[in-house]
Design a protein around this motif. Structure first.
Motif, PDB file in Angstrom:
ATOM      1  N   GLU A  37       2.413 -33.500 -14.816  1.00  0.00           N
ATOM      2  CA  GLU A  37       1.282 -34.550 -14.384  1.00  0.00           C
ATOM      3  C   GLU A  37       1.330 -34.706 -12.788  1.00  0.00           C
ATOM      4  OE1 GLU A  37       5.719 -35.981 -15.283  1.00  0.00           O
ATOM      5  OE2 GLU A  37       4.246 -34.992 -16.474  1.00  0.00           O
ATOM      6  N   GLU A  38       1.970 -33.746 -12.144  1.00  0.00           N
ATOM      7  CA  GLU A  38       1.815 -33.661 -10.790  1.00  0.00           C
ATOM      8  C   GLU A  38       1.084 -32.245 -10.283  1.00  0.00           C
ATOM      9  OE1 GLU A  38       3.102 -35.611  -8.142  1.00  0.00           O
ATOM     10  OE2 GLU A  38       3.710 -36.938  -9.554  1.00  0.00           O
ATOM     11  N   ALA A  39       0.606 -31.583 -11.253  1.00  0.00           N
ATOM     12  CA  ALA A  39      -0.174 -30.342 -11.026  1.00  0.00           C
ATOM     13  C   ALA A  39      -1.323 -30.664 -10.820  1.00  0.00           C
ATOM     14  CB  ALA A  39       0.400 -29.370 -12.007  1.00  0.00           C
ATOM     15  N   GLY A  94       0.422 -24.420  -0.158  1.00  0.00           N
ATOM     16  CA  GLY A  94       1.775 -25.090  -0.692  1.00  0.00           C
ATOM     17  C   GLY A  94       1.962 -25.496  -1.965  1.00  0.00           C
ATOM     18  N   GLU A  95       1.405 -24.326  -2.599  1.00  0.00           N
ATOM     19  CA  GLU A  95       1.400 -24.390  -4.257  1.00  0.00           C
ATOM     20  C   GLU A  95       2.111 -23.409  -4.802  1.00  0.00           C
ATOM     21  OE1 GLU A  95      -2.477 -27.277  -4.986  1.00  0.00           O
ATOM     22  OE2 GLU A  95      -2.883 -25.085  -4.814  1.00  0.00           O
ATOM     23  N   LEU A  96       2.470 -23.485  -6.215  1.00  0.00           N
ATOM     24  CA  LEU A  96       2.946 -22.532  -7.251  1.00  0.00           C
ATOM     25  C   LEU A  96       1.866 -22.467  -8.208  1.00  0.00           C
ATOM     26  CD1 LEU A  96       6.800 -22.974  -7.254  1.00  0.00           C
ATOM     27  CD2 LEU A  96       5.611 -21.171  -6.173  1.00  0.00           C
ATOM     28  N   ILE A  97       1.373 -21.468  -8.376  1.00  0.00           N
ATOM     29  CA  ILE A  97       0.214 -21.155  -9.493  1.00  0.00           C
ATOM     30  C   ILE A  97       0.376 -20.539 -10.567  1.00  0.00           C
ATOM     31  CG2 ILE A  97      -2.164 -20.486  -9.546  1.00  0.00           C
ATOM     32  CD1 ILE A  97      -2.417 -20.960  -6.655  1.00  0.00           C
ATOM     33  N   PRO A 128       6.691 -24.325 -15.964  1.00  0.00           N
ATOM     34  CA  PRO A 128       7.403 -25.164 -17.128  1.00  0.00           C
ATOM     35  C   PRO A 128       6.717 -25.376 -18.562  1.00  0.00           C
ATOM     36  CG  PRO A 128       6.488 -26.827 -15.298  1.00  0.00           C
ATOM     37  CD  PRO A 128       6.219 -25.317 -14.878  1.00  0.00           C
ATOM     38  N   ILE A 129       5.512 -25.184 -18.666  1.00  0.00           N
ATOM     39  CA  ILE A 129       4.495 -25.250 -19.777  1.00  0.00           C
ATOM     40  C   ILE A 129       4.761 -23.902 -20.692  1.00  0.00           C
ATOM     41  CG2 ILE A 129       2.365 -25.494 -20.546  1.00  0.00           C
ATOM     42  CD1 ILE A 129       2.083 -27.354 -17.849  1.00  0.00           C
ATOM     43  N   CYS A 130       4.353 -22.725 -19.894  1.00  0.00           N
ATOM     44  CA  CYS A 130       4.196 -21.534 -20.889  1.00  0.00           C
ATOM     45  C   CYS A 130       5.412 -20.513 -20.505  1.00  0.00           C
ATOM     46  CB  CYS A 130       3.006 -20.731 -20.387  1.00  0.00           C
ATOM     47  SG  CYS A 130       2.852 -20.015 -18.791  1.00  0.00           S
ATOM     48  N   LEU A 173      -2.805 -23.999 -13.557  1.00  0.00           N
ATOM     49  CA  LEU A 173      -2.292 -25.133 -12.848  1.00  0.00           C
ATOM     50  C   LEU A 173      -1.452 -24.562 -11.565  1.00  0.00           C
ATOM     51  CD1 LEU A 173      -0.360 -26.863 -16.039  1.00  0.00           C
ATOM     52  CD2 LEU A 173      -2.504 -27.681 -14.671  1.00  0.00           C
ATOM     53  N   ALA A 174      -1.638 -25.887 -10.462  1.00  0.00           N
ATOM     54  CA  ALA A 174      -1.187 -25.538  -9.348  1.00  0.00           C
ATOM     55  C   ALA A 174      -0.114 -26.644  -9.036  1.00  0.00           C
ATOM     56  CB  ALA A 174      -2.215 -25.416  -8.350  1.00  0.00           C
ATOM     57  N   PHE A 175       1.325 -26.288  -8.929  1.00  0.00           N
ATOM     58  CA  PHE A 175       2.329 -27.293  -8.800  1.00  0.00           C
ATOM     59  C   PHE A 175       2.424 -27.399  -7.256  1.00  0.00           C
ATOM     60  CE2 PHE A 175       2.647 -25.434 -12.933  1.00  0.00           C
ATOM     61  CZ  PHE A 175       3.144 -26.533 -13.558  1.00  0.00           C
ATOM     62  N   PRO A 176       2.622 -28.469  -6.822  1.00  0.00           N
ATOM     63  CA  PRO A 176       2.747 -28.611  -5.341  1.00  0.00           C
ATOM     64  C   PRO A 176       4.133 -28.254  -4.983  1.00  0.00           C
ATOM     65  CG  PRO A 176       2.861 -30.889  -6.468  1.00  0.00           C
ATOM     66  CD  PRO A 176       2.492 -29.943  -7.288  1.00  0.00           C
ATOM     67  N   VAL A 177       4.346 -28.005  -3.535  1.00  0.00           N
ATOM     68  CA  VAL A 177       5.628 -27.800  -3.126  1.00  0.00           C
ATOM     69  C   VAL A 177       5.443 -28.559  -1.864  1.00  0.00           C
ATOM     70  CG1 VAL A 177       7.015 -26.218  -1.914  1.00  0.00           C
ATOM     71  CG2 VAL A 177       5.593 -25.484  -3.704  1.00  0.00           C
ATOM     72  N   ARG A 178       6.602 -29.617  -1.824  1.00  0.00           N
ATOM     73  CA  ARG A 178       6.867 -30.639  -0.954  1.00  0.00           C
ATOM     74  C   ARG A 178       8.032 -30.692  -0.310  1.00  0.00           C
ATOM     75  NH1 ARG A 178       4.854 -34.809  -5.483  1.00  0.00           N
ATOM     76  NH2 ARG A 178       2.645 -34.354  -5.234  1.00  0.00           N
TER      77      ARG A 178
END
Length: 64
Positions: free
Chosen positions: A50-52, A27-30, A14-16, A36-41
């Protein structure tokens, strides 16, 4: 729970707006570009900065 391949192909940072790597074990998207590592819930990616969590340079290098 894993992310569907079709969904994964549509997701970008979502940033770049760069490519994401799916780390199933963590359980992350990197995003290597932003480190940054975004969680997968429950199979749902949480694509909020802010969740990464920040990944270290060493961790980034391991993903190559």
């Amino acid at each position: 729970m894993s992310i569907d391949r079709n969904t994964l192909g549509l997701l970008v940072c979502p940033i770049c707006k760069g490519e994401l790597i799916h780390d199933r074990n963590a359980g992350e998207l990197i995003c290597k570009a932003d480190r940054l590592a975004f969680p997968v819930r429950d199979g749902i990616p949480v694509m909020l900065e802010e969740e990464a969590r920040r990944i270290s340079l060493e961790e980034k290098d391991r993903l190559s």
